[in-house]
Design a protein around this motif. Structure first.
Motif, short mmCIF file in Angstrom:
data_model
loop_
_atom_site.label_atom_id
_atom_site.label_comp_id
_atom_site.label_asym_id
_atom_site.label_seq_id
_atom_site.Cartn_x
_atom_site.Cartn_y
_atom_site.Cartn_z
N THR A 103 -23.93 -22.77 63.74
CA THR A 103 -23.46 -23.90 64.55
C THR A 103 -22.14 -23.62 65.27
O THR A 103 -21.97 -24.01 66.43
N THR A 104 -21.23 -22.93 64.60
CA THR A 104 -19.93 -22.69 65.25
C THR A 104 -20.11 -21.83 66.52
O THR A 104 -19.50 -22.12 67.55
N ASN A 105 -20.96 -20.82 66.43
CA ASN A 105 -21.22 -20.02 67.63
C ASN A 105 -21.86 -20.86 68.72
O ASN A 105 -21.51 -20.75 69.90
N ARG A 143 -11.40 -18.35 62.81
CA ARG A 143 -12.82 -18.21 62.48
C ARG A 143 -12.99 -17.78 61.03
O ARG A 143 -12.20 -16.98 60.52
N GLU A 144 -13.98 -18.30 60.43
CA GLU A 144 -14.30 -18.04 59.00
C GLU A 144 -13.21 -18.58 58.08
O GLU A 144 -13.04 -18.10 56.96
N GLY A 145 -12.49 -19.59 58.54
CA GLY A 145 -11.32 -20.06 57.80
C GLY A 145 -11.61 -21.01 56.64
O GLY A 145 -10.68 -21.49 55.99
N VAL A 173 -17.08 -27.33 52.73
CA VAL A 173 -18.31 -26.89 53.41
C VAL A 173 -18.01 -26.46 54.85
O VAL A 173 -17.24 -27.09 55.55
N SER A 174 -18.66 -25.36 55.26
CA SER A 174 -18.55 -24.89 56.66
C SER A 174 -19.65 -25.51 57.51
O SER A 174 -20.58 -26.12 56.99
N ALA A 175 -19.60 -25.20 58.79
CA ALA A 175 -20.65 -25.65 59.70
C ALA A 175 -21.97 -24.98 59.33
O ALA A 175 -21.99 -23.88 58.80
N MET A 176 -23.07 -25.66 59.63
CA MET A 176 -24.38 -25.17 59.20
C MET A 176 -24.84 -23.96 60.02
O MET A 176 -24.86 -24.01 61.25
MG MG Z 1 -19.16 -20.69 59.70
#
Ligand code: MG
Ligand code: ASP
Length: 431
Positions: free
Chosen positions: A49-51, A205-207, A43-46
């Motif tokens: 959120t990363t930005n 990013r987007e990893g 799962v990635s950040a919601m």
């Molecule tokens: Mg993301």
């Protein structure tokens, strides 16, 4: 005797966990599709959120007040948890602990100015909280096991682009995962790794797609599925292009090339580990989970329809030797060395008699460093704010469609691929 269950890796990106409704939808997919399989869920950040964390980190690193945006981030996660867990406390122990750790890290950073060259290292320590928080909430919503992937996915110290130590990672994953997966679904973070000394790294990013591939490789999974908000792998980004078509099946090779040119649908490093172990990758829509999607695997193609890839934020840099001599291999060696040193990636390049041009992703900081290294030896011109277009498997009509009315600053054509850089312009409708 018990039937041997297949092992599937599912990856859910930011859009698929952007709010409580999205997480409920994810839970529905997991329930319906995973009855017969062991399941590892990456799962990635919601949402964004990363930005948001990047902004908060920037404030803390430069000694500024980060409290208001941090409070927003905190509220956002708590509200999602509240909606999902209704009468139970929104913050279980784990979530509260993570939020407290994040705040503490940021406060330390703000109060003790760190040297500029430790920026990337600190970045990884902070940005990683997006995935830690998201997985904490998703695991709880699914009643699944939560796994901290950082002690398993071993990387070197290349901050923000950690390079995987494959033998160690494979050993760690095989040591720990099979038993856990026997017990039930496991939720873990995309995008993160850890050094031997226990520091957090990120994979670019987007990893998170890449993370799914790393686990699948180590576990020899049956398949990976990336759940997205599009119907599969399309020939162009529907945000910018009209009349997109879905590829029902496409080869690893074509997909790697599209990702290399900047197609944002899959992280470029994802394909190789899967291809090595012949693990198919499915791209499916979490909005229409029973629809066919795309299967990426071994195979060759007849003619594929043209794929359009757009990269913005580009910079065109031209180098001329000061004494007007031809650009020699010695000159190129110096230029390539400097580009590598400042980590500017070349997206297109061209040589002419007395000048050499490269199109790279623009970064004011990296460009400044590059100019510092090469200014004495070369006259350097550059343009920023450019777009780079690539058409794979082009035909005359597809070239006409994209180049109409544009001044091409640099163009290049090989048998399969047509590329050009041009000035960015306001997007008025779809291309
Ligand atoms: Mg993301
Ligand atoms: N959350 C990270 C990012 O937005 C990783 C990912 O989404 O794959 O870049």
């Amino acid at each position: 005797m018990q039937e041997q269950q297949s092992l599937q890796v599912y990856k859910f990106g930011g859009a698929s966990v952007k709010d409580a409704a999205a997480i409920r939808n994810l839970a529905g997919i997991v329930r319906e599709h995973a009855v017969h399989s062991q399941l590892l869920i990456v799962v990635s950040a919601m949402g964004k959120t990363t930005n948001a964390l990047e902004e908060i980190f920037q404030l803390a690193f430069t000694g500024q007040d980060f409290a208001p945006p941090l409070a927003t981030l905190h509220r956002f996660h708590r509200a999602v948890a509240q909606e999902l867990f209704e009468d139970k406390p929104a913050e279980n122990e784990k979530l509260a602990e993570l939020l407290a750790q994040l705040e503490q890290h940021l406060t330390e950073l703000q109060q003790n100015p760190a040297p500029a060259d430790s920026y990337d290292q600190h970045y990884d320590q902070i940005i990683s909280f997006g995935e830690l928080l998201a997985t904490c909430i998703v695991a709880r919503a699914l009643g699944a096991q939560w796994l901290d992937c950082r002690p398993l996915l071993r990387t070197d110290h290349t901050w923000r682009e950690g390079r995987i130590d494959w033998p160690t990672t494979e050993w760690n994953v095989r040591e720990q995962l099979p038993d856990m997966l026997q017990r039930g679904p496991v939720v873990t973070q995309g995008f993160l790794g850890g050094t031997a000394a226990g520091q957090t790294t990120t994979l670019g990013r987007e990893g998170s797609d890449y993370t799914a591939a790393i686990f699948a490789y180590c576990l020899q999974a049956e398949a990976v599925t990336i759940w997205k908000d599009v119907a599969g792998l399309l020939n162009a980004d529907p945000k910018f292009f009209a009349d997109t078509v879905r590829f029902p099946a496409i080869s690893y090779q074509e997909t790697i090339e599209m990702a290399y040119y900047g197609a944002s649908v899959i992280h470029p490093k994802t394909i190789k580990p899967l291809a090595v172990r012949q693990i198919p990758l499915f791209v499916k829509s979490f909005l229409a989970p029973t629809a066919e999607g795309t299967r990426i695997g071994e195979g060759r193609h007849e003619q594929l329809s043209p794929a359009f890839i757009r990269k913005d934020g580009q910079c065109l840099i031209s180098f001329e030797s000061k004494d007007l001599t031809f650009i020699s291999e010695e000159n190129l060696e110096v230029i390539f060395g400097a580009l590598a040193q400042v980590r500017l990636k070349i997206n297109m390049m061209q040589n002419s008699a007395i000048s050499f041009s490269v199109c790279t992703d623009y970064s004011a900081y990296r460009l400044e460093k590059l100019l510092g290294l090469l200014r004495e030896q070369f006259t350097i011109h550059y343009n920023t704010g450019l777009e780079l277009y690539t058409i794979k498997n082009y035909d005359p009509a597809s070239i006409g469609r994209l180049t109409a009315g544009r001044e091409l600053l640099l163009e290049q054509r090989t048998r399969q691929t047509f590329q050009f850089a041009c000035r960015g312009r306001e997007v008025s409708g779809l291309l």
